[in-house]
Design a protein around this motif. Structure first.
Motif, short mmCIF file in Angstrom:
data_model
loop_
_atom_site.label_atom_id
_atom_site.label_comp_id
_atom_site.label_asym_id
_atom_site.label_seq_id
_atom_site.Cartn_x
_atom_site.Cartn_y
_atom_site.Cartn_z
N GLU A 267 0.72 -1.20 0.19
CA GLU A 267 -0.03 0.01 -0.06
C GLU A 267 0.75 1.38 -0.08
O GLU A 267 0.52 2.54 -0.65
CB GLU A 267 -0.97 -0.07 1.31
CG GLU A 267 -1.88 -1.17 1.32
CD GLU A 267 -2.91 -1.14 0.12
OE1 GLU A 267 -2.99 0.02 -0.45
OE2 GLU A 267 -3.31 -2.14 0.03
N GLU A 268 2.11 1.37 0.87
CA GLU A 268 3.03 2.34 1.01
C GLU A 268 3.46 2.54 -0.43
O GLU A 268 3.29 3.78 -1.01
CB GLU A 268 3.93 1.87 1.75
CG GLU A 268 4.87 3.01 2.43
CD GLU A 268 4.50 3.60 3.54
OE1 GLU A 268 3.50 3.27 4.21
OE2 GLU A 268 4.83 4.82 3.72
N VAL A 269 3.87 1.70 -1.12
CA VAL A 269 4.58 1.68 -2.34
C VAL A 269 3.45 2.18 -3.48
O VAL A 269 3.78 3.33 -4.07
CB VAL A 269 5.27 0.20 -3.05
CG1 VAL A 269 5.65 0.54 -4.35
CG2 VAL A 269 6.19 -0.05 -2.08
N GLN A 270 2.21 1.78 -3.53
CA GLN A 270 1.31 2.16 -4.57
C GLN A 270 0.82 3.48 -4.31
O GLN A 270 0.21 4.12 -5.10
CB GLN A 270 0.11 1.09 -4.70
CG GLN A 270 -0.72 0.91 -3.59
CD GLN A 270 -2.03 1.64 -3.87
OE1 GLN A 270 -2.14 2.36 -4.91
NE2 GLN A 270 -2.95 1.45 -3.09
N THR A 271 0.70 3.72 -3.03
CA THR A 271 0.25 5.41 -2.77
C THR A 271 1.38 6.49 -3.04
O THR A 271 1.19 7.59 -3.47
CB THR A 271 0.32 5.45 -1.28
OG1 THR A 271 -0.47 4.05 -0.80
CG2 THR A 271 -0.73 6.53 -1.02
N VAL A 272 2.77 5.89 -3.03
CA VAL A 272 3.70 7.02 -3.28
C VAL A 272 4.48 6.91 -4.77
O VAL A 272 4.68 8.08 -5.20
CB VAL A 272 4.84 6.94 -2.11
CG1 VAL A 272 5.75 7.83 -2.27
CG2 VAL A 272 4.07 6.86 -0.61
N LEU A 273 4.53 5.78 -5.20
CA LEU A 273 5.21 5.65 -6.39
C LEU A 273 4.36 5.61 -7.50
O LEU A 273 3.33 5.02 -7.65
CB LEU A 273 6.13 4.60 -6.48
CG LEU A 273 7.43 4.11 -5.57
CD1 LEU A 273 8.06 3.11 -5.84
CD2 LEU A 273 8.34 5.41 -6.29
N PRO A 274 4.77 6.44 -8.48
CA PRO A 274 3.90 6.73 -9.78
C PRO A 274 4.34 5.50 -11.14
O PRO A 274 3.94 5.76 -12.02
CB PRO A 274 4.16 8.08 -10.25
CG PRO A 274 5.35 8.44 -9.69
CD PRO A 274 5.63 7.70 -8.26
N ASN A 275 5.18 4.90 -10.68
CA ASN A 275 5.96 3.90 -11.37
C ASN A 275 4.95 2.78 -12.11
O ASN A 275 3.89 2.65 -11.26
CB ASN A 275 6.99 3.30 -10.87
CG ASN A 275 8.27 4.25 -10.73
OD1 ASN A 275 8.12 5.26 -9.91
ND2 ASN A 275 9.36 3.78 -11.00
N ASN A 276 5.29 2.19 -13.17
CA ASN A 276 4.71 0.97 -13.55
C ASN A 276 4.90 0.04 -12.38
O ASN A 276 6.02 -0.10 -11.88
CB ASN A 276 5.06 0.47 -14.73
CG ASN A 276 4.67 1.30 -15.94
OD1 ASN A 276 3.54 1.36 -16.19
ND2 ASN A 276 5.38 2.13 -16.75
#
Lengths: 273, 225, 564
Positions: free
Chosen positions: A254-263
């Protein structure tokens, strides 16, 4: 055998971007792109423990006459051969069953709600159902077409992180792209992570220094995320610690998908090790 | 506990099939850390009930079965050495000897006797110099141990229709779980029997310890060679 | 507790879960039953008004709107979905199915639509069973049993008829009478009946009196059976026909349902007997209070059939059990009136007797499940003395009906889609195996420009008689080299250097793709007489499948399926 990626096509400009992402992924990883053009509002995926009922938002059914043509154009422009999926089975006459024996699947951040809700930090409930049940990793592309030139695995030492590592290493191998491993040491020594890698069968990678290890002992995760290359495909394991802890404290995914706009490629709990 | 991979090897089926069987609930399964595992004993029982062949040599070295077979002397020791076994025909002595084989009490010993007699009918196992090596026609997959040899010195020599016509005075009942082990011990035994010293020892043998020490001696010379 | 349960012996575990499923499924049934009574009573105040004829339309529209927009359940009427789930999907059913049809059918029936509560209750019960099974982490094989438990419990609870629940499940849903199924299903059925009795009393829905059955009556049974079979055939065809034509109507589903509802409402203006589940009609017939002439009986019969076909065919939600019972009792009544007029001298056993037999005849004919018809009628009327005649009628009716309609209403749709796989059949085993499992990938691929000499080298290293040829640049599959074809000149040293692989390979070869059904693959095997076929996906060679490997897998599959 060639791997296969399932893509549900929506015939809108947004859908075009998403399909271009899938096509790029397939070209780079030499994967067969199989496109399903929906004819009904719902489809079912029979996973091992649960049936995922995917309600598509209306835009998926828009203008079916041109859908196939558009999809073919996009796929050919990436130099791939179009391969369309026609459902063979139906639970009811308007309820097709989509097979699940794929190696990847592309999901936009939200598949059921309006496609305007594609902001970061939001993963639709149906996308979560797929991630939770699928034995394949799920590709969640950026809303706008963006190429990636490296692979970054988020590695936190858990069993699921090792799965993510396996997927990442495999992708790096077939694409020939550089592999980064991002680790935020949560008070644990580096040896802990090294041992976990060895246990996961990545001893060779570790020995040959086949990846660049972004190892952070200090600082907040959210700040260190800035070090992840902007054009990197991020691989992250989901649901590593048991559901209750996830619900209470949130997960790393969740942390990653909230912050990172990457593929992103999310490796769910049912993906085989 | 076996992983799906190992179970697939054991069953000789592709992993996808075994995974499907697990999903369909056709195989005995336990969940360990959210991963399906298959208890080895239950799988073996399950397979036997359904007459499904298992590739036993694919088993992982769970019971620390060393790659090198045990020594001949320890197999002979396990099988037991018996003196003064009575009987006047091969069938009689085979029946008696089978009863002496040290296996767990559930196992029907007369079944083993039948196997030995069956084999004997095909061709004599008397290999000459008064020695016979009775064994079943096929390896006993279900044997509890890799192999054992039960040595029976007969009360009186019996005519086994051996190659050299000499009556037999000692039986080495050889039971093994695989063909490979069977051949291994058979060749070792016959090597020993080629030594006149060993045969001489056999004809004089009164104590189990004599046989075992002589075997150990033979074996060291074999391994050195 | 979960962990403890998983340690239990598989059978005990299933029995325990069957009890749980029975309780929950029974509660769903009772809730629907109560709901129906409540809404029906509330609506009865308005029924005398002129605008009452729009009620069925409103109800049908609301029910369709609920299904599509609230519950978002695009499934069909229910029972075929349960059978599909059991036969192809390891008993998985969606959780939403456990309530969606209940509400939808409540709206349809209470407003006057001509349908019954059984099919919705069956899918609810089955879905409850499936989800409870999943909750206890059961595997496919055991989950199928809990789905059956749910269906049996639902039927048992709604009719207060435990044996019917068991028989219906085994005969029509699971399609297999094995102890592994029978025991848990029976337990769920008994538990559900008991729960329903505690919650709403133990009543026999249509208690009948004693009959004096003469040989004349038994002889007449045969005539009634044939008539009942004909009625069931007409009803089935009408249903199929109407649902076919309603699908082609323009407009949204709820509008179509409303059209059907209006038609039913208009019929109800003239003949109120056709509305709703119609148990009142059955009651009056069984109690011998239904007074009408031959003509009126015939007209009501035809109207009820039409109303049912319109309600369900237009997309209303509901089951066929209740309408079948009503149609059956009317058929019996009609037949009795004919008899009484034609042969007034005979002392017939009465309209109750024939009504009862008619129910058994029509329900068996439509469901093509004779035992279900027999036990349902016997249990809901409490008249075990007519068992003999009931069996006779049911069996004859099924035989005649099968002659014209080879499969039951529930199976028709599945058979048309090729999805009905009966347990322990060849198809069942083939449907289990899939191509990936039997694919042999240890093949030596050769290139078209290779010389025969190089091929000989490969042949010596390979244990196969077939060699796929691939284009070296694109990797596309070009054809196969069959050793049998070239054996005679393989060792000719002159040819070895001059002949190329592409000159000896077979180009027009039937290939199969990975997602092909094995049944189709066997058709190709039979047609071509080949022993093995190349598997080609998107132009690429993936491997071979051969009859020998399939035999090996087939046998293993048979062995694995054995219950011991």
């Amino acid at each position: 055998m060639k791997k296969q990626l399932l893509h549900v096509f929506r015939n809108t400009p947004f859908g075009r971007e998403v399909l271009m992402q899938s096509a790029y992924f397939c070209r780079k990883t030499d994967t067969l792109l199989r496109v399903y053009i929906p004819r009904f509002r719902q489809f079912l995926m029979y996973f091992q423990h649960e049936i995922a009922t995917i309600e598509l938002d209306k835009s998926f059914l828009r203008d079916p006459q041109t859908a196939q043509e558009h999809a073919e154009q996009i796929i050919r422009s990436e130099g791939l051969k179009p391969s369309f999926l026609t459902p063979k089975r139906y639970t009811a006459s308007t309820l097709p069953d989509i097979p699940i024996d794929f190696d990847y699947m592309t999901c936009p951040r939200s598949i059921s709600d309006l496609s305007t809700r594609i902001s970061l930090g939001h993963l639709g409930p149906k996308v979560r159902v797929i991630i939770r049940n699928a034995h394949f990793p799920v590709l969640i592309p950026t809303p706008v077409y963006k190429q990636w030139n490296s692979i970054t695995v988020f590695f936190g030492g858990s069993r699921n992180a090792r799965k993510a590592m396996r997927v990442g290493a495999e992708l790096a191998r077939v694409t020939g792209m550089p592999l980064y491993v991002f680790t935020q040491a949560e008070g644990r020594p580096r040896q802990y992570y090294e041992r976990s890698l060895v246990e996961g069968g990545f001893e060779d990678l570790l020995k040959n220094k086949s990846f660049e290890w972004m190892f952070f002992e200090k600082g907040k995760v959210r700040i260190n995320f800035y070090q992840v290359p902007h054009d990197s495909l991020v691989i992250v394991g989901a649901y590593g610690h048991g559901m209750i802890k996830e619900v209470l404290f949130g997960s790393f995914m969740e942390e990653v998908q909230t912050v990172l706009p990457n593929n992103m490629v999310i490796v769910g709990p049912e993906v085989a090790m | 506990m076996l992983t799906i991979d190992n179970a697939a090897k054991l069953l000789g089926m592709p992993k996808t099939t075994v995974m499907r069987w697990v999903r369909q609930g056709k195989l005995p399964t336990r969940e360990v850390n959210n991963q399906p595992m298959i208890p080895q004993e239950e799988l073996i029982r399950w397979a036997r009930k359904r007459n499904i062949f298992l590739h036993r040599d694919m088993l992982p070295p769970a019971r620390k079965r060393s790659s090198k077979p045990e020594s001949l002397s320890s197999v002979v020791e396990r099988g037991g050495i018996f003196f003064n076994v009575k009987g006047r025909t091969p069938t009689e002595v085979l029946k008696r000897s089978a009863q002496l084989v040290p296996l767990s009490p559930e196992i029907d010993k007369s079944f083993i006797a039948d196997l030995l007699i069956q084999r004997e009918k095909l061709a004599s196992t008397g290999i000459g110099k008064g020695v016979a090596i009775p064994h079943p026609r096929y390896p006993l997959e279900s044997l509890e141990v890799p192999a054992l040899i039960t040595t029976c010195f007969l009360a009186e020599p019996v005519d086994f229709k051996a190659i050299d016509g000499k009556p037999v005075f000692v039986l080495f009942v050889l039971l093994s779980s695989t063909t490979k082990l069977h051949l291994h011990y058979l060749s070792r035994l016959s090597f020993c029997l080629r030594e006149p010293k060993f045969v001489g020892m056999l004809s004089r043998c009164k104590e189990p310890a004599d046989l075992l020490s002589s075997l150990r001696e033979m074996e060291t010379s074999m391994d050195d060679a | 507790m979960l962990r403890y349960l998983n340690k239990l012996n598989e059978r005990l575990q299933l029995i325990f879960i069957a009890v749980v499923v029975g309780i929950f499924a029974a509660m769903a049934s009772v809730a629907l039953n109560r709901g129906l009574v409540m809404v029906f009573e509330w609506l009865s105040h308005f029924r005398s008004h002129w605008y009452a004829f729009v009620f069925p339309a409103l109800g049908a529209a609301l029910s369709s709107i609920f299904l599509h927009y609230v519950a978002k359940d695009y499934g069909g009427h229910g029972v075929p979905e349960v059978i599909y789930s059991i036969s192809r999907r390891g008993g998985l059913l969606r959780l939403r199915s456990s309530y969606s049809r209940l509400v939808a059918c409540l709206l349809t029936i209470a407003s006057g639509g001509s349908a019954g509560p059984e099919a919705p209750v069956v899918i609810s019960g089955a879905s409850i069973g499936s989800n409870i099974g999943t909750f206890f982490r059961l595997k496919d094989r055991q989950r199928i049993v809990t789905v059956g438990c749910g269906a049996a419990a639902a039927i048992a609870a709604i009719f207060n008829a435990p044996v019917t629940g068991i028989v219906f499940t085994l005969e029509a849903i699971v399609g297999e009478w094995s102890p592994t199924h029978l025991i848990p299903v029976s337990i769920a059925s008994v538990v559900a009946t008991e729960v329903s009795r505690i919650m709403q009393g133990n009543q026999i829905p249509f208690e009948s009196r004693l009959f004096h059955i003469s040989y004349w009556d038994l002889a007449a049974c045969i005539g009634l059976a044939v008539l009942a079979a004909l009625v069931s055939i007409i009803l089935m065809r009408l249903l199929r026909h109407l649902s076919g034509s309603f699908k082609h109507l323009p407009g949204l589903p709820w509008m179509r349902a409303a059209v059907g509802g209006i038609i039913v409402g208009l019929m109800g203006l003239i003949l109120p007997q056709v509305l709703g589940e119609g148990y009142e009609v059955i009651r009056t017939i069984i109690e011998e209070e239904f007074s009408s002439g031959i003509l009126l009986a015939g007209v009501i019969l035809a109207a009820k059939m039409a109303a049912t076909a319109f309600t369900i065919g237009s997309g209303g939600s509901g089951g066929l059990f209740a309408p079948c019972l009503v149609v059956g009792s009317l058929t019996g009544l009609f037949f009795h009136q004919i008899l009484a007029t034609a042969l007034p001298a005979v002392n017939w056993a009465g309209q109750s007797y024939f009504g009862l037999l008619g129910m058994a005849g029509v329900i068996s004919g439509v469901l093509q499940a004779p035992m279900t018809g027999v036990f349902l009628v016997v249990e809901i009327t409490g008249s075990y003395q007519v068992l003999l005649s009931v069996v006779l009628v049911a069996v004859i009716s099924v035989t005649v009906s099968q002659f014209f309609e080879p499969s039951s209403v529930y199976h028709q749709e599945l058979i048309a889609r090729g999805e009905l796989v009966k347990p322990r059949t060849d198809r069942h085993i083939l449907s289990n195996l899939n191509m990936v499992e039997i694919l042999e990938t240890d093949c030596h691929v050769v290139r078209p420009a290779m010389r025969l000499k190089q091929l000989v080298d490969i042949v010596q290293r390979s244990h196969r008689n077939y060699f796929p040829v691939e284009d070296p640049d694109s990797g596309d599959f070009l054809g196969m080299v069959y050793l049998d074809d070239i054996r005679s000149y393989l060792f000719d040293p002159y040819l070895q250097d001059t002949v190329l692989v592409e000159q000896v390979m077979e180009r027009n070869i039937e290939s199969v793709s990975l997602d092909e059904d094995l049944e189709r693959v066997f058709e190709i095997f039979d047609r071509t007489g080949a022993w093995s076929l190349p598997v080609v996906q998107d132009g690429k060679f993936l491997g071979l499948i051969s009859k020998a490997t399939i035999l090996d897998h087939y046998r293993k599959e048979l062995l694995v399926n054995e219950d011991t």
